[in-house]
Design a protein around this motif. Structure first.
Motif, PDB file in Angstrom:
ATOM      1  N   VAL A   1     -26.746  16.716   2.946  1.00  0.00           N
ATOM      2  CA  VAL A   1     -27.996  15.952   2.826  1.00  0.00           C
ATOM      3  C   VAL A   1     -28.013  15.183   1.505  1.00  0.00           C
ATOM      4  O   VAL A   1     -28.342  13.992   1.455  1.00  0.00           O
ATOM      5  CB  VAL A   1     -29.217  16.894   2.934  1.00  0.00           C
TER       6      VAL A   1
ATOM      7  N   TYR B   1     -25.489  18.289  10.849  1.00  0.00           N
ATOM      8  CA  TYR B   1     -26.286  18.967  11.880  1.00  0.00           C
ATOM      9  C   TYR B   1     -25.559  20.207  12.402  1.00  0.00           C
ATOM     10  O   TYR B   1     -26.182  21.230  12.681  1.00  0.00           O
ATOM     11  CB  TYR B   1     -26.649  18.022  13.031  1.00  0.00           C
TER      12      TYR B   1
ATOM     13  N   ALA C   1     -27.992  33.421  11.627  1.00  0.00           N
ATOM     14  CA  ALA C   1     -29.101  34.265  11.181  1.00  0.00           C
ATOM     15  C   ALA C   1     -29.772  34.901  12.388  1.00  0.00           C
ATOM     16  O   ALA C   1     -30.082  36.098  12.380  1.00  0.00           O
ATOM     17  CB  ALA C   1     -30.103  33.435  10.381  1.00  0.00           C
ATOM     18  N   ALA C   2     -29.985  34.117  13.438  1.00  0.00           N
ATOM     19  CA  ALA C   2     -30.618  34.662  14.643  1.00  0.00           C
ATOM     20  C   ALA C   2     -29.740  35.760  15.239  1.00  0.00           C
ATOM     21  O   ALA C   2     -30.230  36.826  15.630  1.00  0.00           O
ATOM     22  CB  ALA C   2     -30.856  33.542  15.655  1.00  0.00           C
TER      23      ALA C   2
ATOM     24  N   LEU D   1     -26.143  22.977   9.800  1.00  0.00           N
ATOM     25  CA  LEU D   1     -27.526  23.477   9.861  1.00  0.00           C
ATOM     26  C   LEU D   1     -27.686  24.427  11.044  1.00  0.00           C
ATOM     27  O   LEU D   1     -28.176  25.554  10.903  1.00  0.00           O
ATOM     28  CB  LEU D   1     -28.506  22.298  10.009  1.00  0.00           C
ATOM     29  N   THR D   2     -27.239  23.974  12.205  1.00  0.00           N
ATOM     30  CA  THR D   2     -27.431  24.761  13.419  1.00  0.00           C
ATOM     31  C   THR D   2     -26.604  26.039  13.386  1.00  0.00           C
ATOM     32  O   THR D   2     -27.084  27.109  13.779  1.00  0.00           O
ATOM     33  CB  THR D   2     -27.059  23.899  14.644  1.00  0.00           C
TER      34      THR D   2
ATOM     35  N   SER E   1     -26.272  31.754   4.975  1.00  0.00           N
ATOM     36  CA  SER E   1     -26.628  31.070   3.716  1.00  0.00           C
ATOM     37  C   SER E   1     -25.581  30.046   3.322  1.00  0.00           C
ATOM     38  O   SER E   1     -25.917  28.954   2.862  1.00  0.00           O
ATOM     39  CB  SER E   1     -26.715  32.077   2.571  1.00  0.00           C
TER      40      SER E   1
ATOM     41  N   GLY F   1     -25.774  27.688  10.762  1.00  0.00           N
ATOM     42  CA  GLY F   1     -26.447  28.609   9.836  1.00  0.00           C
ATOM     43  C   GLY F   1     -27.639  29.293  10.487  1.00  0.00           C
ATOM     44  O   GLY F   1     -27.809  30.506  10.382  1.00  0.00           O
ATOM     45  N   LEU F   2     -28.458  28.527  11.190  1.00  0.00           N
ATOM     46  CA  LEU F   2     -29.649  29.101  11.827  1.00  0.00           C
ATOM     47  C   LEU F   2     -29.246  30.068  12.953  1.00  0.00           C
ATOM     48  O   LEU F   2     -29.835  31.144  13.092  1.00  0.00           O
ATOM     49  CB  LEU F   2     -30.556  27.989  12.364  1.00  0.00           C
ATOM     50  N   ARG F   3     -28.230  29.691  13.734  1.00  0.00           N
ATOM     51  CA  ARG F   3     -27.777  30.570  14.831  1.00  0.00           C
ATOM     52  C   ARG F   3     -27.207  31.883  14.304  1.00  0.00           C
ATOM     53  O   ARG F   3     -27.422  32.940  14.871  1.00  0.00           O
ATOM     54  CB  ARG F   3     -26.678  29.895  15.666  1.00  0.00           C
TER      55      ARG F   3
ATOM     56  N   PHE G   1     -24.977  22.439   4.419  1.00  0.00           N
ATOM     57  CA  PHE G   1     -25.925  21.461   4.960  1.00  0.00           C
ATOM     58  C   PHE G   1     -26.647  20.726   3.837  1.00  0.00           C
ATOM     59  O   PHE G   1     -26.757  19.495   3.840  1.00  0.00           O
ATOM     60  CB  PHE G   1     -26.925  22.173   5.875  1.00  0.00           C
ATOM     61  N   GLU G   2     -27.135  21.471   2.837  1.00  0.00           N
ATOM     62  CA  GLU G   2     -27.870  20.844   1.736  1.00  0.00           C
ATOM     63  C   GLU G   2     -26.986  19.873   0.962  1.00  0.00           C
ATOM     64  O   GLU G   2     -27.439  18.821   0.518  1.00  0.00           O
ATOM     65  CB  GLU G   2     -28.428  21.904   0.778  1.00  0.00           C
TER      66      GLU G   2
ATOM     67  N   LEU H   1     -25.965  26.968   5.402  1.00  0.00           N
ATOM     68  CA  LEU H   1     -27.152  26.200   5.027  1.00  0.00           C
ATOM     69  C   LEU H   1     -26.938  25.496   3.687  1.00  0.00           C
ATOM     70  O   LEU H   1     -27.458  24.404   3.458  1.00  0.00           O
ATOM     71  CB  LEU H   1     -28.389  27.107   4.998  1.00  0.00           C
TER      72      LEU H   1
ATOM     73  N   GLY I   1     -25.930  37.340   7.312  1.00  0.00           N
ATOM     74  CA  GLY I   1     -26.922  36.606   6.525  1.00  0.00           C
ATOM     75  C   GLY I   1     -26.242  35.761   5.454  1.00  0.00           C
ATOM     76  O   GLY I   1     -26.625  34.616   5.200  1.00  0.00           O
ATOM     77  N   ARG I   2     -25.188  36.321   4.839  1.00  0.00           N
ATOM     78  CA  ARG I   2     -24.460  35.566   3.806  1.00  0.00           C
ATOM     79  C   ARG I   2     -23.729  34.385   4.411  1.00  0.00           C
ATOM     80  O   ARG I   2     -23.687  33.299   3.832  1.00  0.00           O
ATOM     81  CB  ARG I   2     -23.473  36.479   3.083  1.00  0.00           C
TER      82      ARG I   2
END
Lengths: 230, 230
Positions: A69, A29, A39-40, A32-33, A59, A35-37, A65-66, A62, A55-56
């Motif tokens: 998972v 988690y 990008a934002a 994931l977070t 990525s 990575g999203l932050r 994260f995968e 993320l 952005g890289r």
């Protein structure tokens, strides 16, 4: 047969497995977070170059994260269920450390990524082989520190007052990261035992404190490379 | 030798190469920005499942971006220079289409991704082989429409008024996308000629309009799958 038998590897206890599952949930988690932050935050970056770099970095997080998972599924776990308990502390960390500009965002990636790597190296010794391979593969993703070091150095050259602000910022990031990790660990004895490499229950906050001390020392060295007082 | 010679393939003109470069620059910056925006929007999603899905959509866009950067470098171009002119129109599109909630964000991904795919299919016939391979590889990335269809259908079941709002929203998205694409195209004759498949200069807005009409028809079919009036 020779009497000199190698001792059998101890069977993994259920507690150990649960602890690894929790750890992967927490890291998953967090990645994931992060990575999203990133990008934002990249959307607020001034130039295309910074945006692309962030952005890289996003990525890469993320992708970690995968992988986590995938590993959780291999272990027969439902990734969402496993990650659920870590949403609140991870989100709290980010709520309390919102970068005010892209320079703070860059430093957040540098500091966060650095501490995460050191933490992974610490715990890689204490987990099962499959999880260790996962952690090591995540560590192999190329480090892109040079970009941050260049950008921060340029910013300090242009305005020396930036150094003090960013040093304070980095200290706050580390403080909040440790605080949230403590909250998570004290409620989960098996997880805490595994994180500090203990073989049985009964480790205490002092053991955790020693691990944090090692992480803070390494963080200090990284701050030095940025030209900032740790 | 037989007189029945196959005609030689016409040498690629400089105008054609420039147009492909511009096209890749426009698509590249659009993919980068779409990926970063999706990640930012994912942070506002209510559940972990939606956040993960949007994070994956974001990763896919950022991966397309990387492939385009690689292709531009193969062509001897500097990706940042090539993308620069498209920052303003792409950013304007996103400024004018900020989702008010995660459902609008999901529909934006669905609509945007769908139109982008149809657009790529249109232009793939008109570009050089290396660029066509790139475009086709991007198209092969798995489509994850099912998730959006399920989420939107559930939301409409829970509150039928949502259907009207999302239908209006989708119309606005398409309108803004067409407007910004026109702004870009009318200033770049070689690019516009290539986009509509023309062999020489002299294509006009009517040719571009016909391509938009085809894209809008396909968009209408996708809206139908969402249960929304196009």
């Amino acid at each position: 047969m020779d009497a000199d038998l190698t001792p059998e590897a101890p069977a993994e206890s259920q507690g150990q497995t649960d602890a690894v599952t929790e750890l992967l949930g927490a890291i998953g988690y967090a990645e994931l977070t992060a990575g999203l932050r990133m990008a934002a935050d990249a959307l607020a970056a001034p130039g295309l170059g910074v945006r692309v770099w962030m952005g890289r970095a996003s990525s890469a997080e993320l992708e970690h994260f995968e992988r986590i998972v995938t590993r959780l599924k291999e272990m027969g776990q439902d990734p969402e269920t496993v990650m659920e308990p870590f949403i609140a502390p991870v989100d709290a960390f980010h709520e309390r450390t919102r970068p005010r500009d892209w320079l703070e965002a860059l430093v957040k990636i540098y500091v966060g990524d650095g501490i995460a790597r050191d933490f992974y190296r610490e715990i890689a010794q204490h987990v099962d082989e499959g999880s260790r391979e996962l952690i090591e593969s995540v560590l192999q993703v190329d480090e892109q520190d040079e970009f941050v070091v260049g950008a921060v150095t340029d910013a300090i050259d242009a305005d020396p007052a930036v150094a003090g602000r960013l040093a304070l910022w980095a200290r706050r990031l580390v403080g909040e990261a440790i605080a949230q990790t403590q909250y998570v660990a004290v409620e989960r004895e098996a997880l805490m035992t595994m994180m500090v490499g203990g073989q049985q229950a009964g480790v205490d906050l002092a053991d955790l404190g020693r691990m944090f001390t090692r992480l803070i020392e390494l963080h200090g060295q990284r701050m030095g490379r940025l030209g900032l007082t740790p």
